[in-house]
Design a protein around this motif. Structure first.
Motif, PDB file in Angstrom:
ATOM      1  N   ASN A 240       0.825  -1.211   0.000  1.00 26.73           N
ATOM      2  CA  ASN A 240       0.000   0.000   0.000  1.00 26.73           C
ATOM      3  C   ASN A 240       0.857   1.257   0.000  1.00 26.73           C
ATOM      4  O   ASN A 240       0.337   2.366   0.096  1.00 26.73           O
ATOM      5  N   ASN A 241       2.183   1.077  -0.112  1.00 29.17           N
ATOM      6  CA  ASN A 241       3.105   2.210  -0.167  1.00 29.17           C
ATOM      7  C   ASN A 241       3.737   2.368  -1.542  1.00 29.17           C
ATOM      8  O   ASN A 241       4.718   3.095  -1.710  1.00 29.17           O
ATOM      9  N   GLY A 242       3.188   1.656  -2.549  1.00 30.31           N
ATOM     10  CA  GLY A 242       3.721   1.744  -3.903  1.00 30.31           C
ATOM     11  C   GLY A 242       4.645   0.608  -4.285  1.00 30.31           C
ATOM     12  O   GLY A 242       5.038   0.488  -5.448  1.00 30.31           O
ATOM     13  N   TYR A 243       5.008  -0.254  -3.321  1.00 29.59           N
ATOM     14  CA  TYR A 243       5.907  -1.374  -3.622  1.00 29.59           C
ATOM     15  C   TYR A 243       5.284  -2.321  -4.640  1.00 29.59           C
ATOM     16  O   TYR A 243       4.102  -2.654  -4.552  1.00 29.59           O
ATOM     17  N   VAL A 244       6.085  -2.732  -5.617  1.00 27.42           N
ATOM     18  CA  VAL A 244       5.672  -3.730  -6.612  1.00 27.42           C
ATOM     19  C   VAL A 244       6.807  -4.726  -6.766  1.00 27.42           C
ATOM     20  O   VAL A 244       7.968  -4.331  -6.968  1.00 27.42           O
ATOM     21  N   ILE A 245       6.507  -6.006  -6.659  1.00 23.88           N
ATOM     22  CA  ILE A 245       7.535  -7.015  -6.798  1.00 23.88           C
ATOM     23  C   ILE A 245       8.104  -6.961  -8.207  1.00 23.88           C
ATOM     24  O   ILE A 245       7.406  -6.738  -9.179  1.00 23.88           O
ATOM     25  N   GLY A 246       9.411  -7.122  -8.318  1.00 23.07           N
ATOM     26  CA  GLY A 246      10.020  -7.046  -9.637  1.00 23.07           C
ATOM     27  C   GLY A 246      11.346  -7.753  -9.648  1.00 23.07           C
ATOM     28  O   GLY A 246      11.450  -8.950  -9.919  1.00 23.07           O
ATOM     29  N   LYS A 247      12.393  -7.016  -9.284  1.00 18.86           N
ATOM     30  CA  LYS A 247      13.742  -7.571  -9.283  1.00 18.86           C
ATOM     31  C   LYS A 247      13.918  -8.631  -8.209  1.00 18.86           C
ATOM     32  O   LYS A 247      14.899  -9.376  -8.218  1.00 18.86           O
ATOM     33  N   ASP A 248      12.956  -8.697  -7.279  1.00 20.18           N
ATOM     34  CA  ASP A 248      13.045  -9.696  -6.206  1.00 20.18           C
ATOM     35  C   ASP A 248      12.913 -11.119  -6.747  1.00 20.18           C
ATOM     36  O   ASP A 248      13.323 -12.084  -6.107  1.00 20.18           O
TER      37      ASP A 248
END
Length: 351
Positions: A240-248
């Motif tokens: 809810n803070n803008g985090y989006v999984i990607g490079k993880d």
């Protein structure tokens, strides 16, 4: 904090100092807006109005956030270690407690009395040390139990009990868990609608005529929230803070659809985008986390503890409802994918 800068001058003018100010603002993790008004009289006259609107919006966000910025006192607890086999538990007999199920259809009092999950249960136990910790809640292993000649024995499947991390919430347990369950119910309702939209989208038809779906678990106990214990690799897909999984992610499962090769995690990000559009930009379901199952006929996401950021009155969906701030953070970080395209969602970049 939001810092606004405006440069007035012909195009090509040196606005280095304004840019330096912007860099300082960004390094402090604040928001910045820089406008080059040029020398056109119409542009110069409308730019201050636009900036005033931005300042008003920021002011409203700050006023809405005032309760969230109040210092909170965290409870004393010790996180459970994976190596721990026997942990101290809190036991209660069924004669001393009542199980309630949240039902959003009853606007007067949404909690309905229910029997325990297992008919033979004569109590329950909760491990005192939490195994999980989120922004607002602690997660404990939870079991229903029965009394035998050998003592207490667990019955049924393991579940998860939730409680607030903070002492302040103890004064309003019912409100705290009601808003949480309200978010769970609304998320489940939207997930089912999203599933239907995916099924009906011609560009999202797999070659073998199978489809993807999102699944939500929900169950409630007295003043604590309980859900089935999900087994598998737990992943946080967005926040809810803008985090989006990607490079993880080093390796992602994919599926070939009519629209192209789709990463399965793109379905989750498209779900949040779809909610934003279908609600006329009034809310976003985010903070999506859970487990992806690939064993069945089609992939299934089992998600838990979603957050809803909405334009409705503050805290309608709990302490994780960041309102307009959360919605803007999602819009800023979301990148449209093939599922968004298959659902014919407008590009987020245009907003």
């Amino acid at each position: 904090m939001t810092v606004l800068g405006m440069g007035i001058g012909s195009f090509g003018s040196d606005f280095t100092e304004i840019q330096n100010l912007t860099n300082v603002v960004q390094s402090c993790e604040a928001e910045e807006t820089v406008v080059h008004a040029g020398l056109n009289p119409a542009s110069i006259s409308t730019t201050p109005t636009s900036m005033a609107t931005t300042m008003t919006t920021t002011r409203n966000d700050l006023l809405s956030n005032r309760d969230h910025n109040t210092p909170k006192t965290e409870k004393a607890y010790t996180m459970r270690k994976k190596s721990d086999e026997k942990l101290p538990v809190q036991r209660e007999e069924t004669s001393k407690v009542t199980r309630y199920l949240y039902g959003h259809m009853n606007l007067v009092y949404p909690w309905k009395k229910m029997t325990f999950f297992n008919n033979e249960a004569s109590g329950f136990e909760v491990e005192k040390d939490p195994f999980g910790r989120g922004a607002e809640r602690l997660a404990h292993m939870f079991h229903e139990i029965k009394h035998t000649c050998r003592g207490w024995e667990r019955v049924g499947k393991p579940m998860v009990a939730k409680e607030s991390r903070y002492i302040e919430h103890e004064k309003s347990k019912e409100k705290f868990h009601t808003s949480f369950c309200r978010a769970q119910h609304k998320s489940k309702e939207l997930a089912l609608q999203f599933n239907r939209a995916v099924q009906e989208a011609s560009l999202l038809k797999p070659s073998e005529d199978e489809y993807l779906r999102i699944h939500e678990y929900l169950a409630a106990a007295v003043w604590i929230v309980s859900r089935k214990h999900l087994k598998g690799k737990f992943t946080k897909y967005n926040g809810n803070n803008g985090y989006v999984i990607g490079k993880d992610i080093h390796y992602e499962e994919t599926m070939n659809l009519e629209v192209g090769e789709v990463k399965l995690t793109e379905l989750i990000q498209a779900f949040s985008h779809w909610v934003y559009e279908s609600s006329s930009h009034n809310m976003v379901v985010c903070d999506l986390q859970g487990i992806l199952h690939l064993e069945g006929r089609w992939p299934v996401f089992q998600l838990t503890d979603p957050a809803i950021c909405s334009k409705s009155r503050w805290d309608r969906y709990g302490k994780t409802d960041l309102g307009l701030t959360g919605i803007r953070q999602f819009c800023r970080h979301h990148k449209c994918n093939y599922v968004c395209k298959g659902l014919n969602l407008p590009s987020m970049r245009a907003k």
